[in-house]
Design a protein around this motif. Structure first.
Motif, PDB file in Angstrom:
ATOM      1  N   PHE A  67       1.914 -13.193  -4.821  1.00  0.00           N
ATOM      2  CA  PHE A  67       1.181 -12.136  -4.090  1.00  0.00           C
ATOM      3  C   PHE A  67       2.102 -10.974  -3.766  1.00  0.00           C
ATOM      4  O   PHE A  67       3.129 -11.158  -3.094  1.00  0.00           O
ATOM      5  CB  PHE A  67       0.595 -12.701  -2.786  1.00  0.00           C
ATOM      6  N   HIS A  99      -2.443  -8.920  -5.541  1.00  0.00           N
ATOM      7  CA  HIS A  99      -1.799  -7.893  -4.717  1.00  0.00           C
ATOM      8  C   HIS A  99      -2.737  -7.437  -3.609  1.00  0.00           C
ATOM      9  O   HIS A  99      -3.957  -7.669  -3.678  1.00  0.00           O
ATOM     10  CB  HIS A  99      -1.337  -6.715  -5.583  1.00  0.00           C
ATOM     11  N   SER A 100      -2.181  -6.744  -2.618  1.00  0.00           N
ATOM     12  CA  SER A 100      -2.973  -6.305  -1.463  1.00  0.00           C
ATOM     13  C   SER A 100      -3.790  -5.069  -1.831  1.00  0.00           C
ATOM     14  O   SER A 100      -3.535  -4.436  -2.859  1.00  0.00           O
ATOM     15  CB  SER A 100      -2.052  -5.986  -0.288  1.00  0.00           C
ATOM     16  N   GLU A 120      -4.970 -14.052   5.655  1.00  0.00           N
ATOM     17  CA  GLU A 120      -4.247 -12.930   6.276  1.00  0.00           C
ATOM     18  C   GLU A 120      -4.160 -13.166   7.770  1.00  0.00           C
ATOM     19  O   GLU A 120      -5.180 -13.327   8.429  1.00  0.00           O
ATOM     20  CB  GLU A 120      -5.013 -11.626   6.073  1.00  0.00           C
ATOM     21  N   VAL A 130       5.597 -14.541  -2.149  1.00  0.00           N
ATOM     22  CA  VAL A 130       5.220 -13.210  -1.637  1.00  0.00           C
ATOM     23  C   VAL A 130       6.328 -12.206  -1.919  1.00  0.00           C
ATOM     24  O   VAL A 130       7.512 -12.495  -1.733  1.00  0.00           O
ATOM     25  CB  VAL A 130       4.945 -13.272  -0.108  1.00  0.00           C
ATOM     26  N   ARG A 165       0.791 -13.227   4.888  1.00  0.00           N
ATOM     27  CA  ARG A 165      -0.051 -13.790   3.819  1.00  0.00           C
ATOM     28  C   ARG A 165       0.287 -15.273   3.680  1.00  0.00           C
ATOM     29  O   ARG A 165       1.410 -15.622   3.307  1.00  0.00           O
ATOM     30  CB  ARG A 165       0.230 -13.072   2.508  1.00  0.00           C
ATOM     31  N   ILE A 180       2.611  -7.563  -1.752  1.00  0.00           N
ATOM     32  CA  ILE A 180       2.140  -6.684  -0.677  1.00  0.00           C
ATOM     33  C   ILE A 180       2.553  -5.269  -1.068  1.00  0.00           C
ATOM     34  O   ILE A 180       3.741  -4.978  -1.189  1.00  0.00           O
ATOM     35  CB  ILE A 180       2.763  -7.067   0.677  1.00  0.00           C
ATOM     36  N   GLU A 181       1.561  -4.426  -1.275  1.00  0.00           N
ATOM     37  CA  GLU A 181       1.874  -3.059  -1.704  1.00  0.00           C
ATOM     38  C   GLU A 181       2.254  -2.199  -0.496  1.00  0.00           C
ATOM     39  O   GLU A 181       1.904  -2.512   0.640  1.00  0.00           O
ATOM     40  CB  GLU A 181       0.682  -2.476  -2.460  1.00  0.00           C
TER      41      GLU A 181
END
Ligand SMILES: O=P(O)(O)OC[C@H]1O[C@H](OP(=O)(O)OP(=O)(O)O)[C@H](O)[C@@H]1O
Ligand SMILES: Nc1ncnc2[nH]cnc12
Length: 185
Positions: A163, A184-185, A26, A135, A38, A165-166
């Protein structure tokens, strides 16, 4: 870099996939203030973690695709591995201005700018294409890639991202109940 994980390190993780999650770096305020970037390059550098991640990325779609499409640039890395491991074809979806022959284009916005994706019409109509990227943030890139596949007359076999990102609305924007994300975040 050893080919197998350090025993001391692997003792802290029950699976290669657990370790893979820990290898996504991060970076605050990159490439612009307020963005938490990310970075998957540490994960790519770990062979067993990379293999476990690619396997998990495509697992729900095995047997349902003929070709894997990857979004430039980081999506290429995952799509190549997935295509090779399953015997599927590979379709690179490129950023604007890089293709040598006439191409279909779609413009889009992403978390930190705007861009255009392009692809040639090289596959038979109706080809079943699995779309991959690293991402999911706002979802602009993924939706543009999916629109491109549809404009070319291909069937989108699925959409999968390493991945998610919420909190940026990406999942809602993609609006696909089959959207598959590994971390996921
Ligand atoms: O969900 P979004 O808001 O659209 O953002 C996600 C996209 O952003 C990044 O690509 P980028 O355009 O930075 O390209 P790169 O892979 O060449 O770094 C990432 O690899 C995704 O493709
Ligand atoms: N925060 C982020 N990290 C990595 N890639 C991205 N693409 C869009 N937003 C991103």
């Amino acid at each position: 870099m050893p080919e197998t994980p350090d025993p001391q390190l692997s003792a802290d993780f029950s699976t290669d996939l657990d370790r893979a999650a820990s290898l996504i770096a991060e970076l605050p305020d990159y490439p612009a203030p307020g963005i938490v970037f990310r970075d998957i390059t540490p994960l790519l550098a770990d062979g067993p973690a990379l293999r476990a991640t690619v396997d998990a990325l495509i697992a729900p779609f095995l047997g349902s695709f003929d070709v894997v499409a990857g979004l430039e640039a980081r999506g290429f890395l995952l799509a190549s591995a997935a295509a090779y491991s399953t015997g599927a074809g590979l379709m690179p979806i490129r950023k604007a201005g890089k293709l040598p022959r006439p191409a279909v284009s779609v413009e889009y916005d992403l978390e930190y700018g705007s861009a255009t994706v392009e692809a040639h019409d090289d596959l038979p109509k109706g080809s079943r294409v699995l779309l991959l990227d690293d991402v999911l943030a706002t979802g602009g890139t993924l939706v543009a890639g999916r629109d491109l596949l549809r404009q070319l007359g291909y069937a989108v076999a699925g959409v999968a991202v390493l991945f998610e990102i919420e909190g940026l609305g990406g999942r809602e924007f993609v609006n696909d109940p089959g959207l598959h994300t590994v971390f996921h975040s």
